[in-house]
Design a protein around this motif. Structure first.
Motif, PDB file in Angstrom:
ATOM      1  N   SER A 143       0.835  -1.202   0.000  1.00 16.98           N
ATOM      2  CA  SER A 143       0.000   0.000   0.000  1.00 16.98           C
ATOM      3  C   SER A 143       0.873   1.256   0.000  1.00 16.98           C
ATOM      4  O   SER A 143       0.502   2.266  -0.597  1.00 16.98           O
ATOM      5  CB  SER A 143      -1.002  -0.017   1.156  1.00 16.98           C
ATOM      6  OG  SER A 143      -0.351   0.300   2.343  1.00 16.98           O
ATOM      7  N   CYS A 144       2.061   1.175   0.633  1.00 18.15           N
ATOM      8  CA  CYS A 144       2.946   2.352   0.625  1.00 18.15           C
ATOM      9  C   CYS A 144       3.509   2.625  -0.770  1.00 18.15           C
ATOM     10  O   CYS A 144       3.557   3.774  -1.216  1.00 18.15           O
ATOM     11  CB  CYS A 144       4.100   2.160   1.608  1.00 18.15           C
ATOM     12  SG  CYS A 144       3.579   2.311   3.310  1.00 18.15           S
ATOM     13  N   LYS A 179       0.774   3.863  -2.963  1.00 15.28           N
ATOM     14  CA  LYS A 179       0.426   5.252  -2.615  1.00 15.28           C
ATOM     15  C   LYS A 179       1.317   6.221  -3.399  1.00 15.28           C
ATOM     16  O   LYS A 179       0.846   7.235  -3.898  1.00 15.28           O
ATOM     17  CB  LYS A 179       0.629   5.444  -1.111  1.00 15.28           C
ATOM     18  CG  LYS A 179       0.137   6.756  -0.597  1.00 15.28           C
ATOM     19  CD  LYS A 179      -0.029   6.701   0.904  1.00 15.28           C
ATOM     20  CE  LYS A 179      -0.426   8.060   1.417  1.00 15.28           C
ATOM     21  NZ  LYS A 179      -0.838   8.045   2.803  1.00 15.28           N
ATOM     22  N   SER A 200      -0.886   7.764  -6.545  1.00 16.85           N
ATOM     23  CA  SER A 200      -1.611   8.823  -5.855  1.00 16.85           C
ATOM     24  C   SER A 200      -1.762  10.050  -6.742  1.00 16.85           C
ATOM     25  O   SER A 200      -1.008  10.267  -7.685  1.00 16.85           O
ATOM     26  CB  SER A 200      -0.845   9.197  -4.589  1.00 16.85           C
ATOM     27  OG  SER A 200      -1.320  10.401  -4.109  1.00 16.85           O
TER      28      SER A 200
END
Ligand code: AMP
Length: 395
Positions: A176-177, A180, A184
């Protein structure tokens, strides 16, 4: 299937962890970060009332048992972090090990010996994967650091748990990092790439050009870009076979409106040494008998200004030879700028071998948003590749 919502009561969870940690000559774990980061997954399963069988590799044992690479060495570290006794199996597929895991009591934790004592692990062997699968009722992959390898325990094994396979909490966080940063809409997004060679980072740089607003290039690889533009780089590190590609990258960046920032000055020395005097040189006017070993003060100022004004930051690779005290300042300054941006609410991700080593050396790991545990895996993910370990769970 998701670990948080799965109920592990009365289940044996077979977990691929990444306990490939540094161990000194006395058998002591010198950095337990990877073990520490696996604990939340283990606690969730134990709290549910399940039991755990852990499997991992350690080092490169050449496909045969070797005490130097025995996972038994990590038991004290694991026991103290988990506050629990560990049952150890001295071979990951022996009859004895299957006897141990067959009727595991809830709350028990078993650690299997190094998977790479069997050549079948790295070869991606179906039979070996099937054998291993008998250790658990449900398969959890929490080893981001090896998810770019199609090994028996990271990828093939998932086939034997068609309905009971999932990611652990650590892998989920890692993915998820990175997602992101890559997906994003937050801007400005700045990637900082450094380290020795352009060749090892080209695919990443090309992939990042579609996402970032700013690309800062430092470290040894910067000199290839400077030479490609006819700069004089003296004896600095250079990959002559990549000069054309460097120009191509600069052109692509301009076409995509990505701002590339190369160092403007450099700390230069006559030898690759911490013991000689060094000079600050303009980056494209380095004398023939000197080499650039760190970015200079002017570059630091420019890079800092870009980094502290970014909303998303990705850092991979040091700005100079940070292992030598004379040439640490560029890397420390960039790390400081990232910490400052993070304080101002930017999301910062540090990943890939040496930048992680650097941020740990400077004790700044807890001052950025996330430090990835997966060096090679993180790089391949950034390159846009589908990692076999992730694919095996998702499909
Ligand atoms: P990498 O593994 O490609 O990220 O490279 C990391 C290594 O690059 C570190 O060991 C640094 O010492 C080295 N490095 C960084 N900048 C330079 C430079 N200007 N000249 C030579 N080596 C460098």
């Amino acid at each position: 299937m998701d670990l948080k919502s799965y109920n592990f009561k009365n289940k044996r969870a077979l977990i691929r962890v990444d306990f490939n940690v540094p161990i000194d000559n006395n058998g002591n774990v010198t950095d337990n970060t990877r073990i520490k980061m696996a604990i939340p997954t283990l606690e969730k399963i134990l709290n549910d009332g399940g039991s755990i069988v852990l499997m991992s590799h350690l080092g490169r044992p050449n496909d045969e048992p070797n005490k130097e690479f025995s996972l038994s060495q990590i038991i004290p570290s694991l026991e103290s972090l988990l506050e629990k006794k560990i049952i150890f199996c001295s071979d990951c597929v022996s009859d004895e090990s299957f006897k141990t895991t067959k009727n595991l009591e809830n709350g028990s934790v078993v650690l299997l010996e190094n998977l790479r004592f069997h050549k079948e692990e790295k070869n991606g062997d179906k039979d070996f994967a099937q054998k291993l699968s008998n250790h658990g009722d449900v398969y959890v992959n929490d080893a981001f650091g090896t998810s770019h390898r199609a090994h028996s325990s990271t990828s093939l094994i998932a086939n034997y748990f068609p309905n009971d396979k999932m990611f652990g909490l650590l892998i989920e966080k890692e993915i998820s990092c990175v997602d992101k940063v890559l997906n994003s809409n937050l801007h400005p997004l700045t990637a900082i790439v450094g380290g020795a060679k352009v060749s090892s980072k080209i695919t990443i740089i090309l992939n990042l050009l579609d996402k970032v607003d700013h690309l800062i290039i430092g470290g040894g690889m910067a000199y290839t870009f400077i030479k490609a533009q006819n700069g004089l780089i003296g004896k600095s590190l250079v990959e002559d076979q990549y000069l054309d590609l460097a120009l191509e990258i600069l052109k692509k960046a301009a076409d995509k409106d990505v701002k590339i920032h190369l160092p403007t000055d450099s700390l230069c020395c006559k030898e690759f040494s911490n013991d000689l005097e060094y000079n600050i040189r303009t980056i494209d006017l380095i004398p023939n008998d000197e080499m650039g070993l760190d970015i200079g003060p002017d570059s630091i100022k420019i890079f800092n200004n870009i980094i502290v004004n970014s909303s998303l930051i990705l850092w991979n690779g040091p700005m100079g030879v940070f292992e030598m005290s004379n040439f640490q300042n560029g890397t420390i300054s960039v790390a400081n700028s990232i910490v400052e941006a993070t304080k101002n609410k930017a999301f910062s991700l540090v990943g890939g071998g040496d930048s992680v080593a650097a941020i740990n050396l400077f004790n700044m790991a807890d001052k950025v948003s996330h430090v990835s545990t997966g060096g090679g895996a993180m790089l391949e993910y950034l390159e846009g590749k589908e990692l076999p370990g992730l694919h095996a769970i998702r499909n």
